[in-house]
Design an enzyme around this catalytic site. Sequence first.
Site, PDB file in Angstrom:
ATOM      1  N   GLU A 120       0.836  -1.229  -0.210  1.00 17.98           N
ATOM      2  CA  GLU A 120      -0.131   0.148   0.145  1.00 17.98           C
ATOM      3  C   GLU A 120       0.917   1.035   0.025  1.00 17.98           C
ATOM      4  O   GLU A 120       0.441   2.212  -0.646  1.00 17.98           O
ATOM      5  CB  GLU A 120      -0.955   0.141   1.326  1.00 17.98           C
ATOM      6  N   ASP A 134       1.813  13.065 -15.118  1.00 14.76           N
ATOM      7  CA  ASP A 134       0.442  13.366 -16.205  1.00 14.76           C
ATOM      8  C   ASP A 134       0.462  14.935 -16.016  1.00 14.76           C
ATOM      9  O   ASP A 134       0.090  15.243 -16.947  1.00 14.76           O
ATOM     10  CB  ASP A 134      -0.535  12.637 -15.501  1.00 14.76           C
TER      11      ASP A 134
END
Length: 174
Positions: A120, A134
């Site tokens: 995680e 991005d």
Amino acid sequence: MSRETRPEPTPELTHFRDGLPRMVDVTGKVATARAATAEAWVRLPAAARAALEAGTNPKGDPLIVARLAGLAGSKRTADLVTLCHPVPVTGADVQVTLEPAGVRVLATVRTTAPTGVEMEALTAVTVAALNVYDMLKAASKAIEITDVRLLAKSGGKSGDYSAPSGEAGTAALE
């Protein structure tokens, strides 16, 4: 006289049985407090760094978006890592900071569960780093995501772990 060498016995694979993948059964394991901290780096070419520093990135603030994405990623790890158990994330902190070497992403994830949260924490920093890319790719396609690694973990049968000292970016669990 030559000695015949015998092959080492193959250790039992935890995620395969009879040659087929499986999820390890943790039903009988006791839930304990566990934590893990991971980091990733996003190396920025001059154009991407300039857009970030000047606040002229057309998509908005990549660091804020990356932080939110990392938090969401920590909770969706079992959807992305095939044999990873769904773990109740009871706490997560993702920090995304601009440093001289680039953008540093640091995540600490906590749970009380029968299995740990290393995946995680690693997912959180990776997803956050992908979001930095991005958000800044219009400024430069030469952005690099590097040095994704586990810095520390606590709890569980295997005990505590800290990345060897002397490595850049080593952080302790808080």
